[in-house]
Design an enzyme around this catalytic site. Structure first.
Site, mmCIF file in Angstrom:
data_model
loop_
_atom_site.group_PDB
_atom_site.id
_atom_site.type_symbol
_atom_site.label_atom_id
_atom_site.label_comp_id
_atom_site.label_asym_id
_atom_site.label_seq_id
_atom_site.Cartn_x
_atom_site.Cartn_y
_atom_site.Cartn_z
ATOM 1 N N ASN A 290 -5.599 32.140 59.489
ATOM 2 C CA ASN A 290 -6.113 30.995 58.730
ATOM 3 C C ASN A 290 -6.601 29.839 59.601
ATOM 4 O OD1 ASN A 290 -3.236 30.828 59.212
ATOM 5 N ND2 ASN A 290 -3.223 28.976 57.990
ATOM 6 N N GLY B 34 3.231 32.733 60.834
ATOM 7 C CA GLY B 34 2.893 33.772 59.870
ATOM 8 C C GLY B 34 3.834 33.752 58.687
ATOM 9 N N GLU C 169 6.864 29.254 62.625
ATOM 10 C CA GLU C 169 6.369 28.499 61.472
ATOM 11 C C GLU C 169 5.980 29.540 60.444
ATOM 12 O OE1 GLU C 169 4.470 27.421 58.683
ATOM 13 O OE2 GLU C 169 2.722 27.229 59.985
ATOM 14 N N LEU C 170 6.733 29.576 59.327
ATOM 15 C CA LEU C 170 6.684 30.715 58.416
ATOM 16 C C LEU C 170 6.121 30.378 57.038
ATOM 17 C CD1 LEU C 170 10.152 32.276 59.320
ATOM 18 C CD2 LEU C 170 7.910 32.767 60.320
ATOM 19 N N CYS D 208 -0.713 26.820 55.329
ATOM 20 C CA CYS D 208 0.722 26.704 55.095
ATOM 21 C C CYS D 208 1.101 25.362 54.476
ATOM 22 C CB CYS D 208 1.488 26.919 56.396
ATOM 23 S SG CYS D 208 1.022 25.787 57.723
ATOM 24 N N GLU E 62 5.056 31.725 48.218
ATOM 25 C CA GLU E 62 3.866 31.076 48.746
ATOM 26 C C GLU E 62 2.641 31.853 48.291
ATOM 27 O OE1 GLU E 62 2.214 29.416 53.013
ATOM 28 O OE2 GLU E 62 3.342 31.297 52.991
#
Length: 480
Positions: free
Chosen positions: A156, A232, A252-253, A286, A380
């Protein structure tokens, strides 16, 4: 229109490598092949790690000035070739050309900040004599690099997220191996090109293209890799953590970000901000606004304003200067989002706007009356869908906002400083944006979340600290 990026090669330890087995890269807008990259295998990852063991020594021995010069030259290269970088981002991913230009400028800034922070990677003296019996001791600590960093990045933000791995990694004196998303490898190779042109010594940097199933586990499980930096999905992050063993993890999820709109807010500003926050990059961010909680006294007014803003979002060709939103990264993702929305509607949700798919495109979509247990509420969505909820008050909004297993960032719109302060303390997230949507970030701030949103913090200064270790030096002063 094919893009030639280093002749379909990948970078292994500073050397451009060709392979006969190639992976085609597609433009998700029309499924046109725009380039190809090598299909890296396990032996390529092992080779990169082997040479990175030499590379980490080279990186650690670079002076701070040398690191700064390389980083600044790489940033200048990106700026000098802005349109080329932006076009690459736009063609291989979901971003419009304007969004791609913005990302390119941010990536250059991230690298420049990394150069500045390299000079600030310092230690401090320690008063050992604070403990009885240690009047004859003095000392300090300094920071040293962790060694080899394997970084795995998503589609992204295919350039700036690479910058957030390479820039701090080199600033701290590490060797870095990048595994970019299979859908968007061309931007990562363009970044590698910038560093090679900047004079980064060979063996310090690798960018391995290929499928995660072929090379991912080699990087994750290797005992020679000292840190995994992953951006991801949460499920993938959990698998990586289980496989990585005793090494540093920075993850960072993703998130399911809320925005709260109180009755004293500037409703026009709130509507504009949350619209941008929900539909930038087709919602594949995100930080995207996914849930909006509005006080009941102003719910109808806000809803009308919000829907008017959503109607203004122009969906179309990514390279058009007037387009606001492009496609999803592929049709499969658009189909998933369509399925989640249809499931919510079948459970009682109402579609206020959008709700239709054409290929990889999914219209900007607004839902209300969504059941609390719907997938679009709990997970999400990573797409252009936003949910509206009516709440009684701030406490109700905070409770609902916290009722998911994510906590990256949140936004609140209010003119009441006490409400803002309360939200900043009670929202279970890594960042609270006051009178702004959750989709706000500058590359110098600490960035990361709680719960299922990740481990550790990015943002250049904070990433450098994650990518370095403290070493204590203590002197015992002997009598002559």
């Amino acid at each position: 229109m094919a893009i030639e990026i280093a002749g379909g090669r990948m970078l292994l330890a500073g050397e451009w490598i060709e392979k006969s087995d190639q992976i085609d890269v597609y433009n998700p807008e029309n499924n046109e092949i725009i380039g190809s990259v090598p299909a890296g295998k396990a032996e390529d990852a092992e080779y990169a790690i082997t040479l990175a063991k030499e590379g980490k020594e080279l990186a650690e021995n670079l002076s701070v000035r040398e690191r700064m010069d390389i980083l600044n030259k790489a940033a200048s290269y990106i700026q000098d070739n802005l349109e080329d970088f932006a076009r690459t981002i736009a063609l291989e991913g979901s971003k419009t050309i304007n969004e791609a230009r913005s990302e390119t400028m941010r990536a250059a800034e991230t690298i420049r900040i990394s150069a500045e922070e390299a000079r600030r990677l310092t230690g401090e003296s320690i008063n050992f004599d604070q403990m009885a019996g240690n009047k004859d001791r003095m000392g300090y600590y300094f920071r040293f690099p962790v060694g080899i960093i394997a970084a795995i990045t998503p589609f992204n933000d295919p350039l700036n997220l690479i910058a957030h791995k390479i820039g701090p990694g080199i600033a701290a004196g590490n060797a870095v191996i990048i595994k970019p998303a299979t859908e968007t490898p061309l931007s990562a190779l363009k970044m590698a090109e910038a560093f090679m042109n900047a004079g980064l010594p060979h063996k310090i940097l690798s960018v391995i293209t290929g499928r995660a199933r072929d090379i991912g586990d080699i990087l994750i499980e290797s005992k020679d890799v000292n840190m995994i930096s992953f951006t991801g999905g949460m499920q993938t992050g959990e698998k990586i953590a289980n496989k990585a063993g005793l090494k540093r993890l920075s993850m960072e999820l993703g998130s399911n970000s809320p925005a709260i709109v109180l009755k004293d807010a500037d409703l026009h500003e709130a509507a504009e901000s949350t619209t941008s926050g929900a539909f930038a990059a087709a919602g594949q961010n995100c930080l995207s606004v996914q849930r909006i909680y509005v006080e009941e006294d102003v719910y109808d007014t806000f809803k009308d304003l919000f829907l008017k803003e959503v109607k203004k979002v122009k969906v179309g060709n990514k390279l058009s200067e007037s387009t606001d939103m492009g496609p999803l990264i592929n049709e499969k993702e658009a189909e998933r989002i369509e399925k989640w929305v249809n499931e919510a509607v079948a459970s009682g949700a109402s579609i206020l706007s959008g709700g239709t798919r054409k290929g990889a495109y999914y219209e900007p979509t607004v839902l209300e009356n969504v059941p609390d247990d719907a997938t679009v509420v709990k997970e999400e969505i990573f797409g252009p869908v936003v949910l509206l909820f009516k709440v009684k008050n701030l406490d109700d909004a905070i409770q609902c906002s916290n009722d998911v297993n994510y906590g990256l960032q949140a936004g609140i719109f209010t003119a009441n400083v006490n409400a803002a302060l309360k939200a900043s303390k009670k929202l279970h997230v890594g960042g609270v944006m006051i009178n702004d949507s959750s989709d706000f970030r500058i590359d110098a701030m600490p960035f990361g979340g709680v719960k299922g949103s990740g481990i550790g913090r990015e943002g250049v200064e904070y990433a450098i600290k994650e990518m370095s270790e403290e070493r204590i030096v203590a002197f015992k002063i002997l009598d002559e």
